[in-house]
Write a protein that holds these residues in place. Structure first.
Motif, PDB file in Angstrom:
ATOM      1  N   SER A 198       0.853  -1.187   0.000  1.00  0.00           N
ATOM      2  CA  SER A 198       0.000   0.000   0.000  1.00  0.00           C
ATOM      3  C   SER A 198       0.888   1.237   0.000  1.00  0.00           C
ATOM      4  CB  SER A 198      -0.925   0.012   1.221  1.00  0.00           C
ATOM      5  OG  SER A 198      -0.192   0.097   2.417  1.00  0.00           O
ATOM      6  N   LEU A 199       0.442   2.281  -0.719  1.00  0.00           N
ATOM      7  CA  LEU A 199       1.207   3.512  -0.871  1.00  0.00           C
ATOM      8  C   LEU A 199       0.323   4.702  -0.591  1.00  0.00           C
ATOM      9  CD1 LEU A 199       3.070   2.739  -4.246  1.00  0.00           C
ATOM     10  CD2 LEU A 199       4.016   2.564  -1.928  1.00  0.00           C
ATOM     11  N   GLY A 200       0.962   5.790  -0.135  1.00  0.00           N
ATOM     12  CA  GLY A 200       0.235   7.022   0.116  1.00  0.00           C
ATOM     13  C   GLY A 200       1.064   8.228  -0.281  1.00  0.00           C
ATOM     14  N   LEU A 201       0.400   9.278  -0.743  1.00  0.00           N
ATOM     15  CA  LEU A 201       1.043  10.530  -1.110  1.00  0.00           C
ATOM     16  C   LEU A 201       0.153  11.669  -0.643  1.00  0.00           C
ATOM     17  CD1 LEU A 201       3.039  12.348  -2.767  1.00  0.00           C
ATOM     18  CD2 LEU A 201       1.522  11.976  -4.732  1.00  0.00           C
ATOM     19  N   ALA A 202       0.746  12.678  -0.006  1.00  0.00           N
ATOM     20  CA  ALA A 202      -0.003  13.855   0.427  1.00  0.00           C
ATOM     21  C   ALA A 202       0.816  15.100   0.122  1.00  0.00           C
ATOM     22  CB  ALA A 202      -0.319  13.779   1.921  1.00  0.00           C
ATOM     23  N   ALA A 203       0.131  16.175  -0.265  1.00  0.00           N
ATOM     24  CA  ALA A 203       0.783  17.458  -0.519  1.00  0.00           C
ATOM     25  C   ALA A 203      -0.133  18.566  -0.040  1.00  0.00           C
ATOM     26  CB  ALA A 203       1.093  17.618  -2.010  1.00  0.00           C
ATOM     27  N   ARG A 204       0.483  19.644   0.448  1.00  0.00           N
ATOM     28  CA  ARG A 204      -0.293  20.748   1.003  1.00  0.00           C
ATOM     29  C   ARG A 204       0.432  22.068   0.751  1.00  0.00           C
ATOM     30  NH1 ARG A 204      -4.098  20.195   5.146  1.00  0.00           N
ATOM     31  NH2 ARG A 204      -4.818  22.178   6.049  1.00  0.00           N
ATOM     32  N   GLY A 205      -0.331  23.087   0.424  1.00  0.00           N
ATOM     33  CA  GLY A 205       0.200  24.433   0.318  1.00  0.00           C
ATOM     34  C   GLY A 205      -0.599  25.373   1.202  1.00  0.00           C
ATOM     35  N   GLU A 206       0.091  26.240   1.931  1.00  0.00           N
ATOM     36  CA  GLU A 206      -0.589  27.179   2.833  1.00  0.00           C
ATOM     37  C   GLU A 206      -0.032  28.582   2.624  1.00  0.00           C
ATOM     38  OE1 GLU A 206      -1.783  26.398   6.660  1.00  0.00           O
ATOM     39  OE2 GLU A 206      -1.872  24.223   6.473  1.00  0.00           O
ATOM     40  N   ASP A 207      -0.894  29.571   2.800  1.00  0.00           N
ATOM     41  CA  ASP A 207      -0.483  30.970   2.720  1.00  0.00           C
ATOM     42  C   ASP A 207      -0.991  31.697   3.959  1.00  0.00           C
ATOM     43  OD1 ASP A 207       0.590  33.266   0.981  1.00  0.00           O
ATOM     44  OD2 ASP A 207      -1.395  33.964   1.569  1.00  0.00           O
ATOM     45  N   TYR A 208      -0.057  32.329   4.683  1.00  0.00           N
ATOM     46  CA  TYR A 208      -0.371  33.056   5.911  1.00  0.00           C
ATOM     47  C   TYR A 208      -0.267  34.558   5.667  1.00  0.00           C
ATOM     48  CZ  TYR A 208      -0.383  28.916   8.898  1.00  0.00           C
ATOM     49  OH  TYR A 208      -0.695  27.724   9.488  1.00  0.00           O
ATOM     50  N   SER A 209      -1.169  35.292   6.280  1.00  0.00           N
ATOM     51  CA  SER A 209      -1.181  36.739   6.094  1.00  0.00           C
ATOM     52  C   SER A 209      -0.005  37.420   6.765  1.00  0.00           C
ATOM     53  CB  SER A 209      -2.494  37.326   6.635  1.00  0.00           C
ATOM     54  OG  SER A 209      -2.633  37.061   8.034  1.00  0.00           O
ATOM     55  N   ASP A 210       0.662  36.734   7.720  1.00  0.00           N
ATOM     56  CA  ASP A 210       1.728  37.416   8.465  1.00  0.00           C
ATOM     57  C   ASP A 210       3.133  36.985   8.079  1.00  0.00           C
ATOM     58  OD1 ASP A 210       1.271  34.930   9.533  1.00  0.00           O
ATOM     59  OD2 ASP A 210       1.300  35.571  11.628  1.00  0.00           O
ATOM     60  N   PHE A 211       3.319  35.849   7.404  1.00  0.00           N
ATOM     61  CA  PHE A 211       4.694  35.505   7.010  1.00  0.00           C
ATOM     62  C   PHE A 211       4.798  34.808   5.654  1.00  0.00           C
ATOM     63  CE2 PHE A 211       3.387  31.910   9.701  1.00  0.00           C
ATOM     64  CZ  PHE A 211       3.581  30.854   8.833  1.00  0.00           C
ATOM     65  N   GLY A 212       3.721  34.703   4.902  1.00  0.00           N
ATOM     66  CA  GLY A 212       3.831  34.196   3.551  1.00  0.00           C
ATOM     67  C   GLY A 212       3.420  32.748   3.384  1.00  0.00           C
ATOM     68  N   SER A 213       3.994  32.109   2.352  1.00  0.00           N
ATOM     69  CA  SER A 213       3.542  30.791   1.919  1.00  0.00           C
ATOM     70  C   SER A 213       4.527  29.696   2.310  1.00  0.00           C
ATOM     71  CB  SER A 213       3.354  30.776   0.391  1.00  0.00           C
ATOM     72  OG  SER A 213       2.422  31.748  -0.013  1.00  0.00           O
ATOM     73  N   THR A 214       4.005  28.476   2.378  1.00  0.00           N
ATOM     74  CA  THR A 214       4.836  27.306   2.631  1.00  0.00           C
ATOM     75  C   THR A 214       4.150  26.090   2.018  1.00  0.00           C
ATOM     76  OG1 THR A 214       5.952  25.999   4.346  1.00  0.00           O
ATOM     77  CG2 THR A 214       3.744  26.783   4.850  1.00  0.00           C
ATOM     78  N   SER A 215       4.912  25.061   1.709  1.00  0.00           N
ATOM     79  CA  SER A 215       4.353  23.837   1.147  1.00  0.00           C
ATOM     80  C   SER A 215       5.018  22.634   1.793  1.00  0.00           C
ATOM     81  CB  SER A 215       4.555  23.791  -0.373  1.00  0.00           C
ATOM     82  OG  SER A 215       5.926  23.859  -0.703  1.00  0.00           O
ATOM     83  N   THR A 216       4.277  21.549   1.896  1.00  0.00           N
ATOM     84  CA  THR A 216       4.773  20.328   2.529  1.00  0.00           C
ATOM     85  C   THR A 216       4.299  19.119   1.749  1.00  0.00           C
ATOM     86  OG1 THR A 216       2.838  20.296   3.993  1.00  0.00           O
ATOM     87  CG2 THR A 216       4.833  21.324   4.848  1.00  0.00           C
ATOM     88  N   GLY A 217       4.975  17.995   1.954  1.00  0.00           N
ATOM     89  CA  GLY A 217       4.595  16.766   1.284  1.00  0.00           C
ATOM     90  C   GLY A 217       4.911  15.547   2.131  1.00  0.00           C
ATOM     91  N   ALA A 241       8.220   9.369   4.751  1.00  0.00           N
ATOM     92  CA  ALA A 241       9.136  10.492   4.589  1.00  0.00           C
ATOM     93  C   ALA A 241       8.280  11.722   4.347  1.00  0.00           C
ATOM     94  CB  ALA A 241      10.097  10.262   3.424  1.00  0.00           C
ATOM     95  N   SER A 242       8.529  12.782   5.094  1.00  0.00           N
ATOM     96  CA  SER A 242       7.660  13.949   4.977  1.00  0.00           C
ATOM     97  C   SER A 242       8.403  15.214   5.335  1.00  0.00           C
ATOM     98  CB  SER A 242       6.432  13.802   5.895  1.00  0.00           C
ATOM     99  OG  SER A 242       6.816  13.796   7.261  1.00  0.00           O
ATOM    100  N   THR A 243       7.878  16.310   4.847  1.00  0.00           N
ATOM    101  CA  THR A 243       8.297  17.629   5.309  1.00  0.00           C
ATOM    102  C   THR A 243       7.142  18.238   6.085  1.00  0.00           C
ATOM    103  OG1 THR A 243       7.551  18.682   3.251  1.00  0.00           O
ATOM    104  CG2 THR A 243       9.856  17.965   3.365  1.00  0.00           C
ATOM    105  N   GLY A 244       7.466  19.146   6.992  1.00  0.00           N
ATOM    106  CA  GLY A 244       6.436  19.736   7.826  1.00  0.00           C
ATOM    107  C   GLY A 244       6.777  21.162   8.185  1.00  0.00           C
ATOM    108  N   PHE A 245       5.866  21.812   8.864  1.00  0.00           N
ATOM    109  CA  PHE A 245       6.105  23.169   9.320  1.00  0.00           C
ATOM    110  C   PHE A 245       5.222  23.454  10.530  1.00  0.00           C
ATOM    111  CE2 PHE A 245       2.206  23.843   7.124  1.00  0.00           C
ATOM    112  CZ  PHE A 245       1.636  25.010   7.628  1.00  0.00           C
ATOM    113  N   ARG A 246       5.607  24.465  11.263  1.00  0.00           N
ATOM    114  CA  ARG A 246       4.761  24.997  12.336  1.00  0.00           C
ATOM    115  C   ARG A 246       4.857  26.515  12.289  1.00  0.00           C
ATOM    116  NH1 ARG A 246       4.186  27.145  17.177  1.00  0.00           N
ATOM    117  NH2 ARG A 246       6.418  27.525  17.407  1.00  0.00           N
ATOM    118  N   ALA A 247       3.713  27.137  12.124  1.00  0.00           N
ATOM    119  CA  ALA A 247       3.677  28.591  12.108  1.00  0.00           C
ATOM    120  C   ALA A 247       3.879  29.117  13.520  1.00  0.00           C
ATOM    121  CB  ALA A 247       2.331  29.071  11.572  1.00  0.00           C
ATOM    122  N   PRO A 248       4.711  30.156  13.707  1.00  0.00           N
ATOM    123  CA  PRO A 248       4.823  30.743  15.050  1.00  0.00           C
ATOM    124  C   PRO A 248       3.463  31.243  15.505  1.00  0.00           C
ATOM    125  CG  PRO A 248       5.799  32.180  13.377  1.00  0.00           C
ATOM    126  CD  PRO A 248       5.500  30.882  12.711  1.00  0.00           C
TER     127      PRO A 248
END
Length: 802
Positions: free
Chosen positions: A469-488, A506-513
């Motif tokens: 079994s395989l999985g793929l996820a992607a996400r793009g976000e845009d914040y009004s105070d510091f801009g855009s970011t993308s993860t997969g 295997a993934s990339t991630g982020f946390r907005a302050p």
């Protein structure tokens, strides 16, 4: 290393809470592995055993298997990598304690309720506790009586759920039955004679027509304070332990389906926690004490009231061509007040009041979410391909309200100075301003701050063959105070046989302050090596903070790798081994307390008087966390009884891979005064790398004989280290590993259940601190102890189900 707790646990048949199989009969345990999960996947038929990421199912029986009624405490006893210490004398953190997953910050784990994002607390943890600088979700605001199960995803999931899901995801699934219910009453106290607690919880299900339900739950209780302070000069003046708490919570969960293919749903909760905690005792000869008001000194106290509410409403259904749609609105709010009692403002002289309203904090979250998914037949795939996509808008607000004028006033009153022994020096000094223990928020601290974010996401998941079994996820976000970011994220699971499977992510991630990290500002008294310092926490936009090197905050960025082995070699045995590697760049962290000449600099250059230092949030750190989780469970069925057992082990290590050089502005101040100033000094480095237990082991199980059962849990809490300020490490102390043992004896009589039990029945305590507070050993234990320092707790419970 004491062997007694492990021996007694084995002798008692071991028991209590297990990550996936807790408190269930053998046939129920087998079905748990086939439980359909809703966390970490948007496929409708994925089970625990088939998951591509490590996930634990915590049952309500497991949550209620010990004496605690706190959700965070119960989870810390069932998930080996979850740490929930019980800090004391840490201001508002005594009222809203943070939990950590995999040794990372409390706000690096995302909390969901019924799959929807939960709002964070308004509090920001500022003082000497694990999770310093974080504003996580208050797990204890959710009543345990309302919970059907908790799914803990131990894997990065920012690409699936957005900000915060670096360490993992905790998804609380609420009860949703159309009938039945329960009532559970509990009373207990510490073996030391204090800390008496009572709690009452209940829930019931109500049918709404043929296609709906309303499930209600409520919980309330009261807790007395504990005190493990030792005498100083023959008298116990300080209080050191759990605070006094009165709490109540209510929740509902409802669904109604007026026609096939469409369901309206709503759920929500309201809770209020009233907490009275203690500060550091002000001795008679302290310059912060006015002997005309307190001739023998005084113990200031913080009175926090945390009001928490959440509401979700939505609609889900499917179209004629089998598209599944879920549209929802989510609102959450946390309001936290600060009232200071048994205090005074030294700069107001003999006329000072002895209690103040010091202000309030409030956070609000509003979310609009659209999820769409459908399973497609693809010719070259053995099974349908699930395609999921969606969009989300999130609006966040943070309010900081000022206290009454007397709580922050600084009149400039000059008073005779006393030395460390309380003797007059003959000099005059400026009296400390503001209410003692916690100065009120000033009008210049107050403000209203908000931001918006927009996101779109896509997920693909399929069983390619019977084994892969395989999985793929992607996400793009845009914040009004510091801009855009993308993860997969990429994930996979391959079953070599029915008994052995390998999974990897295997993934990339982020946390907005958080808005709190960007805009919180206050002045408070901090004790550093036993010496009181009035420290300003500056928001990063404050000119004084910029002059000390503060910069606009950036989001944290992470890279997660996971590799796991799933073993079912024989019937009734289930073992998982999961290793993880997490790199976090630009970690948002509260700087060291910048003291020395900083107070003089702030007074001379920025007109900020009566303080001895400052601090602010910074992205000056990169960290790397590596670890392993091992969980195994086995069940025995005897002629007249059953035995279920689970063992769990976690080992992890966080290292600092980068500390950014001091900015030029901070170096200029250091050069001007001829001192060394570091944004991240050894105290905070130690808190990150050595402040949590390096490892933890538990052995749990339940033995059932007819209507009688014995639960037992033995846990080994690994060693941790407190770093002192001395550059040569002379103030450091490593606290050794400790064993605890929990026992409970249950008897069922028809619909009734009677329980007598004890947590930490062998009355284990952590090692005593060698130095105490500034050489005064009246505070004998570290607040970083992962199991607290209250000793044994004995309790009784009576439950009824219908």
């Amino acid at each position: 290393m004491p062997r007694t707790p492990l021996f007694l646990a084995l002798l008692a048949a071991t028991g209590a809470a297990t990550p996936a199989l807790a408190q269930q009969a053998p046939e129920e345990s087998a079905r748990t592995l086939d439980t359909l999960i809703v966390t970490g996947t948007r496929t409708a038929d994925r089970t625990v055993a088939e998951s591509q990421s490590p996930i634990d199912i915590i049952t309500p029986e497991a949550l209620q298997a010990t004496g605690t009624t706190e959700l965070a405490t119960a989870l810390s006893r069932t998930v080996p990598s979850l740490n929930f210490p019980r800090p004391a004398i840490t201001d508002g953190t005594d009222a809203v304690r943070p939990a950590q997953l995999r040794g990372l910050a409390p706000d690096q784990v995302l909390v969901l309720v019924n799959g929807k994002r939960r709002h964070t607390t308004a509090l920001i943890n500022l003082n000497g506790s694990q999770g310093r600088g974080s504003s996580p979700v208050d797990l204890n605001a959710i009543p345990v009586s309302a919970i059907e199960r908790v799914e803990v995803l131990r894997d990065g999931a920012a690409a699936q759920y957005g900000s915060d899901a670096i360490a993992g995801v905790i998804n609380v699934v609420l009860k949703g039955s159309r009938e039945g219910g329960s009532v559970l009453g509990r009373y207990g106290r510490m073996s030391a004679g204090d800390g008496a607690q009572w709690n009452l919880g209940a829930d019931t299900g109500i049918a709404l027509g043929e296609g709906g339900f309303l499930h209600l739950a409520a919980q309330g209780g009261d807790q007395d304070n504990t005190n493990r302070a030792k005498p100083y000069n023959g008298v116990v003046e300080q209080r050191y332990g759990d605070p006094e708490v009165e709490s109540g919570a209510f929740s509902y969960n409802a669904e109604y389906s007026p026609a096939e293919g469409i369901t309206f749903y709503s759920f929500g909760s309201y809770s209020e926690r009233d907490v009275l905690s203690n500060g550091y005792f002000r001795w008679r000869g302290d310059n912060r004490n006015n002997v005309a008001i307190y001739p023998d000194g005084f113990l200031p106290q913080i009175h926090n009231v945390s009001e928490d509410r959440a509401f979700v409403a939505g609609m889900r259904g499917f179209t004629a061509n089998d598209w599944n749609i879920d549209l929802s609105y989510n609102h959450g709010l946390n309001h936290l007040t600060f009232d200071i009692e048994n205090t005074h403002n030294r700069s107001l002289g003999d006329a000072s009041p002895t209690q103040f309203h010091a202000g309030a904090l409030e956070t609000t979250q509003n979310v609009l979410n659209l999820d769409i998914n459908k399973a497609f037949d693809v010719g070259w795939l053995a099974y349908p391909l699930n395609v999921a996509f969606g969009a989300e808008w999130r609006g966040e607000k943070f309010n900081l309200s000022p206290g009454e004028p007397g709580s922050y006033a600084d009149t400039g009153l000059m008073i005779p100075e006393r030395d460390a022994n309380g003797e007059f020096t003959g000099d005059m000094i400026r009296a400390p301003g503001g209410s003692q223990v916690f100065a009120g928020f000033k009008p210049q601290d107050a403000g209203y701050f908000n931001r918006e974010s927009y996101s779109v996401y896509l997920g693909l998941e399929a069983d390619v063959t019977d084994r892969l079994s395989l999985g793929l996820a992607a996400r793009g976000e845009d914040y009004s105070d510091f801009g855009s970011t993308s993860t997969g994220k990429l994930s996979a699971r391959y079953a070599f046989t029915d008994a052995i499977a390998l999974r990897a992510t295997a993934s990339t991630g982020f946390r907005a302050p958080s808005l709190q990290q960007q805009y919180f500002q206050s002045t408070a008294t901090n004790f550093i090596d036993g010496v009181p310092f009035d420290i300003v926490t500056f928001r990063v936009t404050n000119p004084a903070a910029i002059a000390l090197g503060a910069e606009p905050l950036r989001p944290e960025e992470s890279t997660n790798f996971g590799l796991g082995l799933v073993l079912q070699p024989v019937d009734n045995l289930y073992v998982t081994v999961d290793a993880y590697h997490i790199d976090i760049d630009d970690r948002v962290y509260l700087s060291e307390n910048l003291t020395g000449p900083v107070g003089d600099y702030l007074a001379a250059e920025h007109g900020i008087f009566g303080v001895q230092g400052g601090r602010y949030f910074t992205n000056a750190l990169d960290t790397r966390t590596r670890g392993i989780d091992i969980v195994g469970s086995y069940r025995w069925a005897f002629d007249a009884s059953n035995l279920s057992a689970t063992a769990g082990y976690n080992r992890n290590k966080t290292t600092i891979t980068r500390i950014a050089p001091n900015p030029a502005a901070l170096e200029e101040v250091a050069d001007e005064y001829g001192v060394v100033l570091n944004r991240i000094g050894r105290v905070e480095q130690g808190r990150i790398t050595e402040g949590t237990p390096r490892d933890r082991f538990f052995l749990n199980g339940i033995w059932t004989l007819g209507d009688f059962s014995i639960d037992a849990t033995t846990t080994r809490w690994g060693e941790f280290t407190n770093f002192g300020t001395a550059a040569d490490g002379s103030g450091d102390q490593t606290y050794g590993a400790e064993w605890t043992l929990d026992l409970a004896f249950n008897y069922r009589l028809d619909a009734w259940t009677f329980t007598v039990g004890g947590d930490n029945v062998l009355d284990a305590y952590p090692d005593q601190s060698l130095a105490g507070l500034g050489g005064r050993a009246y505070l004998p234990y570290s607040t970083q102890s992962p199991f607290g320092f209250n000793g044994a707790f004995v309790y009784g419970k009576i439950g009824y189900r219908w």
